[in-house]
Design an enzyme around this catalytic site. Structure first.
Site, PDB file in Angstrom:
ATOM      1  N   ASP A   1       3.137  55.237  25.481  1.00  0.00           N
ATOM      2  CA  ASP A   1       2.092  54.685  26.340  1.00  0.00           C
ATOM      3  C   ASP A   1       2.371  53.247  26.739  1.00  0.00           C
ATOM      4  OD1 ASP A   1       0.449  56.822  26.334  1.00  0.00           O
ATOM      5  OD2 ASP A   1      -0.787  56.148  24.661  1.00  0.00           O
TER       6      ASP A   1
ATOM      7  N   LYS B   1      -0.854  54.624  31.412  1.00  0.00           N
ATOM      8  CA  LYS B   1      -1.665  54.450  32.610  1.00  0.00           C
ATOM      9  C   LYS B   1      -1.612  52.996  33.041  1.00  0.00           C
ATOM     10  CE  LYS B   1      -4.374  57.928  30.530  1.00  0.00           C
ATOM     11  NZ  LYS B   1      -4.973  58.031  29.222  1.00  0.00           N
TER      12      LYS B   1
ATOM     13  N   GLY C   1      -1.726  50.866  18.630  1.00  0.00           N
ATOM     14  CA  GLY C   1      -2.707  50.780  17.538  1.00  0.00           C
ATOM     15  C   GLY C   1      -2.633  51.995  16.641  1.00  0.00           C
ATOM     16  N   ASP C   2      -3.782  52.615  16.408  1.00  0.00           N
ATOM     17  CA  ASP C   2      -3.848  53.847  15.624  1.00  0.00           C
ATOM     18  C   ASP C   2      -4.069  55.017  16.586  1.00  0.00           C
ATOM     19  OD1 ASP C   2      -4.463  55.084  12.758  1.00  0.00           O
ATOM     20  OD2 ASP C   2      -5.796  55.977  14.244  1.00  0.00           O
TER      21      ASP C   2
ATOM     22  N   MET D   1     -11.538  48.265  25.205  1.00  0.00           N
ATOM     23  CA  MET D   1     -11.556  48.731  26.603  1.00  0.00           C
ATOM     24  C   MET D   1     -12.774  48.206  27.355  1.00  0.00           C
ATOM     25  SD  MET D   1     -10.321  52.665  26.172  1.00  0.00           S
ATOM     26  CE  MET D   1     -11.465  53.142  24.909  1.00  0.00           C
TER      27      MET D   1
HETATM   28  N1  SAH Z   1      -5.535  53.202  19.686  1.00  0.00           N
HETATM   29  C1  SAH Z   1      -5.675  51.820  20.048  1.00  0.00           C
HETATM   30  C2  SAH Z   1      -6.794  51.601  21.046  1.00  0.00           C
HETATM   31  C3  SAH Z   1      -6.582  52.301  22.357  1.00  0.00           C
HETATM   32  S1  SAH Z   1      -7.800  51.921  23.537  1.00  0.00           S
HETATM   33  C4  SAH Z   1      -5.867  50.982  18.782  1.00  0.00           C
HETATM   34  O1  SAH Z   1      -6.110  51.528  17.705  1.00  0.00           O
HETATM   35  O2  SAH Z   1      -5.711  49.766  18.868  1.00  0.00           O
HETATM   36  C5  SAH Z   1      -7.061  50.583  24.407  1.00  0.00           C
HETATM   37  C6  SAH Z   1      -7.838  49.314  24.146  1.00  0.00           C
HETATM   38  O3  SAH Z   1      -7.458  48.772  22.899  1.00  0.00           O
HETATM   39  C7  SAH Z   1      -7.591  48.212  25.130  1.00  0.00           C
HETATM   40  O4  SAH Z   1      -8.390  48.360  26.280  1.00  0.00           O
HETATM   41  C8  SAH Z   1      -8.009  47.000  24.348  1.00  0.00           C
HETATM   42  O5  SAH Z   1      -9.408  46.877  24.285  1.00  0.00           O
HETATM   43  C9  SAH Z   1      -7.543  47.385  22.965  1.00  0.00           C
HETATM   44  N2  SAH Z   1      -6.214  46.840  22.671  1.00  0.00           N
HETATM   45  C10 SAH Z   1      -5.113  47.515  22.303  1.00  0.00           C
HETATM   46  N3  SAH Z   1      -4.089  46.673  22.047  1.00  0.00           N
HETATM   47  C11 SAH Z   1      -4.570  45.437  22.260  1.00  0.00           C
HETATM   48  C12 SAH Z   1      -4.024  44.133  22.150  1.00  0.00           C
HETATM   49  N4  SAH Z   1      -2.767  43.916  21.775  1.00  0.00           N
HETATM   50  N5  SAH Z   1      -4.818  43.085  22.449  1.00  0.00           N
HETATM   51  C13 SAH Z   1      -6.094  43.258  22.817  1.00  0.00           C
HETATM   52  N6  SAH Z   1      -6.660  44.458  22.933  1.00  0.00           N
HETATM   53  C14 SAH Z   1      -5.925  45.536  22.653  1.00  0.00           C
END
Ligand code: SAH
Length: 512
Positions: A43, A65, A97-98, A178
């Site tokens: 992604d 996306k 992230g997760d 988000m």
């Molecule tokens: N699975 C991911 C989240 C996916 S949704 C997790 O566990 O982190 C995507 C959202 O995650 C983004 O819109 C933002 O709000 C947040 N996000 C992910 N990486 C980020 C980063 N490095 N800095 C700030 N926000 C982040």
């Protein structure tokens, strides 16, 4: 076909959390999965350096996306994973992230399991916790938050949105992912539902990366504060008293006066970053040049002639690396270098040479090209022959000094490429630093090009009020030619010398 063959033939999908951005925040198990992957489906918001850990023949497929433009709709991602795994391949689905925190990992997993594909999950460090942590904000804290709640702030038109009455009643920390585009909706909704206007709030953008920036305020003004700092997505919003801990716990973001820009190639930046951190300075990476080794016919010719040379001369750690890598790949038998003497320009180059198992025979007192040329020329005899593997953009002075004594082969072993059009990134990075050291003439060229020309470079430097540092006289000369005044110059022409002159400037340590 035996049952065992069948098992081996069957593909498998690993849903792997890549962590929030900082390369080091992937799990050991997650990295091992990438190293074994035959297909990598990834992604946006993934640290690119993770992709380089996949095997060379791994098929890498980007499905992220970009704003409203969906690279690949979710049903097609599910089907892609299924197709690749049903061909018997090891598929790593790498997610920011997760994988199970707003990552649609659950949907992908169920789709595959229903079709008989085995699925394993390797959890990741979620940005919802790590982002605040890197901004100095613990999500729970004794006496001010005994729970935390993570919400999505992104709604489609037909969705109900958030139940603000319930949210406002929660005592714990509120975290929104988000939600950057909906920040106004979130803050107004909470205020209207009775949440105190002075509740501390923070927005953390690009968390855990070198571009992390944080706006801090209250429920009533956080939107304005984030706009004033030009923060952008991806961002995390945190609401609650835990934000007050930031003052003491912010360890990651450059504090005014201690940020130092690193312009060199990403491959070379680690050692500099480490030296800066050890001295209490804060590196911010913005590579404007890239080192690319040349592999041409000429290279083979030099390597096959090794017996004819008596001296190998290196003018940079890059030259050593490029030579040793080419030698290892093409010749491989180190005894072919046993008869040679080695000369280096300075201690950093000597150290890299030592890492390959060779001790430098000559290193000049002053770490500059002319000193190397003059000093080494005194030792050369007419029947010597020198090989000089170095940058394709080096000038002829050194070669001229040496070839007055004996034959010299100037092997242009690597190119220094300038990374084009980076003005937006450069501008962002410059706002987080106080010092801009130039470690070579090519970083000066790279900087100027990235900034959009000499005039733009000078302008941006004076607008942000950064102090420039030259590693030595040649670099300082190039800066002046391009209209960038060197505010400081290292006495010792090395990375250590740069760190010393910066520390002296910050009042940290006496310059010696
Ligand atoms: N699975 C991911 C989240 C996916 S949704 C997790 O566990 O982190 C995507 C959202 O995650 C983004 O819109 C933002 O709000 C947040 N996000 C992910 N990486 C980020 C980063 N490095 N800095 C700030 N926000 C982040």
């Amino acid at each position: 076909m035996s049952a065992k063959d069948n098992m081996q033939k069957q593909g498998r999908v690993w849903l792997v959390g890549a962590g929030p951005g900082d390369f080091g925040l992937i799990t050991v198990k997650g990295l091992a999965a990438i190293e074994q992957a035959q297909v990598l489906v990834y992604d946006r918001l993934i640290n690119d350096a993770l992709l380089e850990h996949a095997p060379d023949d791994c098929e890498k497929i980007y499905v992220g996306k970009q704003a409203a433009n969906h690279a690949l709709p979710q049903p097609q991602i599910n089907e892609l994973l299924y197709q690749k795994a049903s061909q018997g391949r090891r598929v790593v689905r790498l997610k920011g992230g997760d994988p199970y925190v707003f990552g649609r990992g659950g949907e992908e997993g169920l789709y595959l399991v229903e079709r008989g594909i085995p699925v394993e999950v390797i959890p990741g460090i979620t940005s919802s916790i790590a982002g605040p942590a890197y901004a100095g904000i613990p999500v729970t804290h004794r006496e001010c938050a005994s729970s935390f709640h993570v919400f999505t702030g992104n709604f489609k038109d037909d969705e109900r949105g958030l139940d603000f009455a319930n949210l406002a009643a929660l005592e714990g920390t509120l975290i929104f992912l988000m939600g950057f585009a909906n920040l106004n909706y979130i803050t107004q909704g909470l205020l209207a539902a009775g949440k105190a206007a002075d509740t501390p709030a923070a927005v953390i953008s690009q968390a855990t990366t070198n571009r992390q920036r944080t706006a801090v305020g209250t429920l009533i003004d956080i939107e304005e504060k984030a706009a004033a700092q030009h923060l952008s997505s991806p961002a995390i919003t945190v609401i609650g008293r835990v934000v007050e801990c930031r003052e003491g716990l912010n360890f990651f973001e450059p504090q005014p006066g201690r940020g130092v820009l690193i312009l060199r190639d990403a491959r070379q930046s680690d050692i500099f970053a480490q030296k800066l951190r050890q001295s209490g300075l804060q590196p911010v990476n913005c590579p404007v040049i890239q080192i690319v080794n040349r592999t041409d016919k000429q290279a083979d010719a030099y390597l096959q002639r090794m017996a004819q040379y008596s001296w190998l001369v290196f003018t940079s750690p890059n030259g050593v690396k490029a030579f040793m890598e080419a030698f290892q790949a093409q010749v491989g038998d180190w005894r072919a270098l046993g008869h040679l003497k080695f000369a280096v320009i300075g201690r950093a180059t000597a150290q890299v040479l030592q890492n390959w198992g060779f001790t430098a025979d000559y290193c000049p007192e002053r770490q500059i090209s002319d000193a190397l040329g003059q000093g080494l020329a005194e030792q050369l005899k007419a029947d010597d022959r020198v090989l000089l593997p170095r940058s394709a953009i080096a000038d002829n002075r050194l070669q001229d000094l040496l070839s007055a004594k004996c034959p010299v082969d100037d092997w242009k072993i690597y190119d220094t490429q300038i990374v084009e059009d980076m003005s937006a990134e450069l501008w962002e990075c410059l706002q987080n630093v106080r010092y801009v050291p130039f470690t070579s003439a090519s970083t000066v060229d790279g900087f100027v090009q990235a900034a959009g020309g000499a005039a733009a470079a000078a302008e941006v430097l004076s607008a942000v009020g950064c102090r420039t540092v030259a590693i030595g006289p040649v670099t300082a000369g190039r800066m002046q030619q391009l209209g960038i005044a060197p505010d400081l110059q290292a006495a010792e022409h090395s990375l250590d010398g740069i760190v010393k002159v910066i520390l002296a400037d910050t009042g940290g340590v006496e310059n010696d």
